[in-house]
Design a protein around this motif. Structure first.
Motif, PDB file in Angstrom:
ATOM      1  N   ASN A   1       0.973  -1.099   0.092  1.00  0.00           N
ATOM      2  CA  ASN A   1       0.043  -0.053   0.015  1.00  0.00           C
ATOM      3  C   ASN A   1       0.813   1.399  -0.023  1.00  0.00           C
TER       4      ASN A   1
ATOM      5  N   ASP B   1      -0.004   4.476   0.175  1.00  0.00           N
ATOM      6  CA  ASP B   1      -0.436   5.601   0.665  1.00  0.00           C
ATOM      7  C   ASP B   1       0.405   6.212   1.557  1.00  0.00           C
TER       8      ASP B   1
ATOM      9  N   GLN C   1      -1.913  14.612   5.118  1.00  0.00           N
ATOM     10  CA  GLN C   1      -2.375  13.319   4.948  1.00  0.00           C
ATOM     11  C   GLN C   1      -2.325  12.292   6.055  1.00  0.00           C
TER      12      GLN C   1
ATOM     13  N   TYR D   1       2.937   8.807  -5.158  1.00  0.00           N
ATOM     14  CA  TYR D   1       1.828   9.232  -6.381  1.00  0.00           C
ATOM     15  C   TYR D   1       2.358  10.121  -7.105  1.00  0.00           C
TER      16      TYR D   1
ATOM     17  N   LYS E   1      -4.511   8.564  -7.099  1.00  0.00           N
ATOM     18  CA  LYS E   1      -4.668   8.937  -5.799  1.00  0.00           C
ATOM     19  C   LYS E   1      -5.260  10.755  -6.398  1.00  0.00           C
TER      20      LYS E   1
ATOM     21  N   GLN F   1      -8.519   8.312   1.883  1.00  0.00           N
ATOM     22  CA  GLN F   1      -7.327   8.789   1.284  1.00  0.00           C
ATOM     23  C   GLN F   1      -7.470   9.305  -0.158  1.00  0.00           C
TER      24      GLN F   1
ATOM     25  N   SER G   1      -8.380   7.917  -2.933  1.00  0.00           N
ATOM     26  CA  SER G   1      -7.595   7.034  -3.836  1.00  0.00           C
ATOM     27  C   SER G   1      -8.755   5.914  -4.412  1.00  0.00           C
TER      28      SER G   1
END
Length: 391
Positions: free
Chosen positions: A278, A280, A288, A312, A345, A384, A386
């Motif tokens: 992941n 993220d 974030q 991203y 994203k 998130q 996304s």
């Protein structure tokens, strides 16, 4: 003499002073751990002032301390590195000692063999005259040397695979991915509060992941430090702060080690199609990170407000506005690379909502995906901003 909240383990009369030995555990942030009882030191001999090497410390926590706290930090650090006992400290403030000790462990993941410490108070009547310090060690020096040999072997193998000429972002990404591919999250793992669990056992929890990340980044020449806090639900957690091209970012390798759960049609895809990483939590901003994490660190941390080296952004998967041409390019490139899935994203909720409505609600995703059976497997994360699609 009564000491509220502390465990009295021994008392002896020495040159007119009363000496009390207390047990102290380091602050431990793993999402699963248990307290351990520590053995006491029974004798408290006088000790000469310790020689401090003031020109060899570059830890982030150390840099955030006052001059007096830095002196104490160095005394504790050198005592732990040299396995010394009954070191006279320059401070008699137990809270300051505890803080300095935690700062040492935060800056030095290589001190993996320390569980906590004991300290002894020397009083004359009601006056506290001095405190001496002794680390509590999981292993003796021979055992530490053998474990360090195994750690070195892992680190050398890891870093030997780093692409030649990699920039700082690429180094951080490589280490993030390497640790995730070679570590299993296991709350029962031995040594899961230190780097041994990752480098020797291949199993750990958040603090083991974070300290291993810190250790490898340091070996790769990348600034990083341990970050402590909590996550949604209130569990203690640990992650990292890194610096790339002068800007700060957060990296959470533990939360990067997770498989997405596809929505609709997941059973049609083989196990290897399920993603193991992941992204993220690779090089993210404070804003974030605050969506899911809460800081509770031992020293102040800088604001992470750059997105330049966010995963991203660097990989061309970041959307500041709804853009069909960018969507088409991304899917074409991911198919050419043979990717199993792709994550898109968005910069904010408005862009995410536009993308979700277009691709999911209006089913425009079928324009970009090769779906002969008319089935799309995807995951959406509104928190998130996304969307992930299996190719």
């Amino acid at each position: 003499m009564k000491k509220t909240g502390l465990l009295l383990t021994g008392m002896l009369l020495l040159t007119g002073c009363l000496a009390y030995t207390w047990h102290t555990l380091p602050r431990r942030q793993s999402d699963l751990y248990k307290q351990e009882n520590l053995g006491a030191q029974q004798e408290e001999p006088e000790q000469a002032e310790q020689v401090v090497r003031r020109d060899t410390e570059s830890g982030y926590a150390y840099s955030m301390l006052s001059e007096e706290e830095q002196a104490l930090y160095l005394e504790i650090r050198d005592a732990l590195v040299q396995f010394e006992e009954d070191v006279k400290l320059s401070s008699c403030d137990k809270e300051v000692i505890s803080h300095a000790f935690q700062c040492v462990l935060n800056d030095h993941p290589e001190i993996f063999y320390v569980d906590g410490y004991t300290y002894t108070e020397y009083t004359l009547g009601d006056i506290l005259k001095k405190i001496t310090f002794t680390g509590t060690y999981r292993y003796n020096q021979e055992e530490v040397a053998e474990k360090q040999r195994q750690i070195d072997s892992y680190v050398n193998q890891c870093l030997s695979g780093m692409p030649a000429g990699a920039d700082d972002y690429s180094k951080v990404r490589y280490i993030y991915e390497y640790l995730i591919h070679h570590t299993e999250y296991d709350a029962t793992a031995e040594d899961n509060q230190n780097i041994c669990s990752v480098f020797i056992e291949g199993k750990s929890v958040c603090q083991g992941y974070a300290k291993a990340t810190q250790y490898l980044l340091d070996k790769a020449g990348i600034f990083s430090t341990l970050v402590l806090g909590r996550v949604i639900g209130g569990e203690g957690h640990a992650w990292n702060l890194v610096q790339i091209d002068g800007a700060y970012y957060y990296v959470d390798t533990t939360w990067g080690d997770a498989s997405y759960q596809a929505v609709g049609g997941a059973s049609r895809y083989s196990g290897e199609k399920i993603p193991t990483i992941n992204y993220d939590y690779l090089c993210v901003s404070t804003a974030q990170m605050n969506l899911t994490h809460t800081l509770d660190n031992v020293v102040e941390l800088p604001e992470c407000n750059s997105m330049e080296d966010n995963y991203y952004v660097r990989e061309g998967l970041y959307f500041t506005e709804w853009n069909k041409e960018q969507i088409e390019r991304i899917f074409k490139e991911e198919y050419e690379k043979g990717s199993a899935y792709v994550t898109l994203k968005c910069a904010n909720y408005e862009v995410y909502r536009q993308m979700h409505d277009a691709l999911i609600m209006n089913q425009e995703i079928f324009r970009y995906l090769d779906c002969p059976d008319g089935v799309v497997s995807y995951s959406d994360d509104e928190r998130q901003y996304s969307l992930s699609f299996w190719l």
